[in-house]
Scaffold this motif. Structure first.
Motif, mmCIF file in Angstrom:
data_model
loop_
_atom_site.group_PDB
_atom_site.id
_atom_site.type_symbol
_atom_site.label_atom_id
_atom_site.label_comp_id
_atom_site.label_asym_id
_atom_site.label_seq_id
_atom_site.Cartn_x
_atom_site.Cartn_y
_atom_site.Cartn_z
ATOM 1 N N GLU A 174 -7.813 3.085 -2.807
ATOM 2 C CA GLU A 174 -8.006 2.931 -1.389
ATOM 3 C C GLU A 174 -9.424 3.324 -1.035
ATOM 4 N N HIS A 230 0.851 -1.207 0.000
ATOM 5 C CA HIS A 230 0.000 0.000 0.000
ATOM 6 C C HIS A 230 0.878 1.246 0.000
ATOM 7 N N ASP A 243 3.064 2.987 2.902
ATOM 8 C CA ASP A 243 2.035 4.031 2.949
ATOM 9 C C ASP A 243 2.618 5.414 2.655
ATOM 10 N N HIS A 294 -5.322 -2.064 5.677
ATOM 11 C CA HIS A 294 -3.981 -1.482 5.595
ATOM 12 C C HIS A 294 -3.654 -0.656 6.830
ATOM 13 N N HIS A 318 1.489 5.470 -2.127
ATOM 14 C CA HIS A 318 0.884 6.553 -2.915
ATOM 15 C C HIS A 318 1.916 7.346 -3.705
HETATM 16 ZN ZN LIG Z 1 -3.153 5.076 1.984
#
Ligand SMILES: [Zn+2]
Length: 460
Positions: A181, A38, A416, A359, A40
């Motif tokens: 997400e 997970h 994350d 997550h 970004h």
């Molecule tokens: Zn996230």
């Protein structure tokens, strides 16, 4: 490029200590394949170029809002994972097989979606201007009710049906992909719109910073918090649930996994998921009752509960469960399941995702055990990050207990982070080491276990 804030997720309260590692050590077994479950990186597009030279084997890249859906799709088209075999074949030789895209709408932005009843022209037919529509929709889903000035600074709403149709197409186009997400968040508050008064900060400085594209803003994909102060406005929980449920159903329809954010909403989140899989629970027979069956008359064993901890009496479960088999769903609705195909695989559509990753899981061991109960018909994984799980004393204190409660084959790791590159590798190494320590796994064994868990989460 990612600056000093690389260890702090964009949009989070910047309270995390800066003890996260930003570099990696030489004795870490990267060659065995580390998967970030997970992250970004499309929030910092300039960092994408570093993905092919990262030590991590594969990144699961989340979309969260209107501004990043196309970015995630384009990054995936250049670095997409082709197949299960490609992930198990050791280090990626080049830029290919590096990214798994996830398409979804984050709860922080859920107010921007509105239910159009699958009618694309609903807004037009209503006869409302865009400003009137915004006032009506945002007034209904935000709490406390926002002022006209606040609403004027928010983006135009997006019809939920159109977003779901776009997401379906993106997942099918990508081949190996998931939904994410998505989730629920009881603590999140919307940032003040750009240019609106923010207490003593005043508005002019913020607006100038945004318009002038100073460094902190210009590197970030728009739509996130970008350092703005938080307003008191929250998205009402029933609306968050509606947006979440629609996306979970889409994952079930497509037979793809989902990455879920849950903050201070563990009970509601479980209820939403349990509501979707109601009628599909696996048949569970207690060992006491099983003893009444003549030996050899029926085989109730299943690998699904090999690692299950029986001592969950505090949840009121009968102890000593066994599962009949993977297909033993109770009371399956009479309408025949639809058949869909993703990445060349045919599957039966169901109203819930086949595999779920919670997550940066912040729930209790008791909450975790609810999800790994053998009657649960979805395979639920728990992903941990140094950024969220270990950035506060409370989180770090609970981490060991939660990890112990988590079955060995349901643990994942993640960064994350919002920027690809060295800091992301550093965060992955750190959380991997801590999970291995907590589980008592030798490092190499642990890295292989975590990689295999990720492959199972992705492909089933
Ligand atoms: Zn996230």
């Amino acid at each position: 490029m990612c600056g000093g804030g690389a260890g702090i997720p964009e949009g989070q309260t910047p309270a995390a200590p800066s003890s996260l590692p930003s570099s990696t050590s030489s004795d870490f077994p990267w060659h065995l394949g580390v998967a970030d479950a997970h992250c970004h990186p499309t929030d910092t597009m300039a960092s994408i170029a570093s993905i092919p030279s990262m030590k991590a084997r594969v990144l699961t890249v989340m979309a969260t809002r209107s501004q990043d859906q196309d970015l995630v799709a384009s990054v995936a088209s250049k670095h997409a994972v082709g197949s299960r075999a490609a992930l198990q074949a050791g280090p990626a030789p080049n830029a290919a097989d590096r990214v798994v895209p996830a398409f979804g709408w984050h709860p922080w932005f859920s107010y921007q979606l509105y239910d159009d009843g699958d009618d694309d022209d609903a807004a037009e037919k209503s006869g409302l201007t865009t400003e009137e529509l915004k006032a009506k929709l945002y007034g209904a889903v935000l709490s406390p009710a926002p002022s006209d000035e606040f609403v004027a600074g928010l983006p135009d709403p997006v019809p939920l049906g159109r977003f779901l149709a776009d997401t379906r197409r993106r997942v099918l186009d990508a081949g190996v992909a998931m939904i994410g997400e998505v989730g629920l968040d009881k603590t999140f508050r919307l940032p003040w719109p750009w240019g609106m008064a923010q207490g003593s900060q005043g508005s002019a400085g913020e607006e100038e910073r945004r318009q002038g594209g100073q460094q902190a803003s210009s590197e970030l994909t728009p739509g996130g918090r970008e350092g703005r102060m938080l307003s008191p406005h929250q998205v009402r929980m029933p609306h968050q649930v509606r947006v979440l449920e629609a996306q979970l159903r889409l994952a079930g329809e497509l037979g793809v996994p989902v990455s879920v954010h849950g903050v201070q909403a563990h009970g509601v989140l479980f209820d939403v998921l349990a509501g979707l899989w109601k009628g599909y629970e696996k048949e569970v027979v207690s060992r006491r009752k099983q003893k009444l069956v003549a030996p050899g008359a029926e085989d109730f064993s299943s690998s699904d509960d090999d690692d299950y901890d029986d001592d969950d009496d505090e949840e009121g479960h009968d102890d000593g469960f066994q599962v009949s088999d993977g297909e033993g769903e109770l009371g399956r609705p009479k309408d025949r399941p639809r058949i869909a195909a993703v990445a060349g695989r045919r599957h039966k559509s169901k109203p819930f995702p086949p595999r779920i990753c919670l997550h940066s899981f912040s729930g209790s061991p008791q909450t975790l055990k609810q999800y790994v109960h053998p009657a649960v018909p979805a395979k639920v994984f728990f992903s941990f990050s140094s950024t969220i799980n270990l950035s506060t004393a409370g989180g770090a204190g609970r981490f060991g207990d939660v990890l112990r409660a988590c079955p060995d084959d349901r643990v994942l790791v993640e960064s994350d982070l919002h920027c690809a590159g060295d800091a992301m590798d550093g965060a992955l190494e750190d959380i991997t080491r801590r999970v291995c320590e907590g589980k008592g796994w030798p490092l190499e064994e642990g890295v292989v276990r975590l990689r295999n868990n990720y492959v199972e989460f992705l492909f089933g």
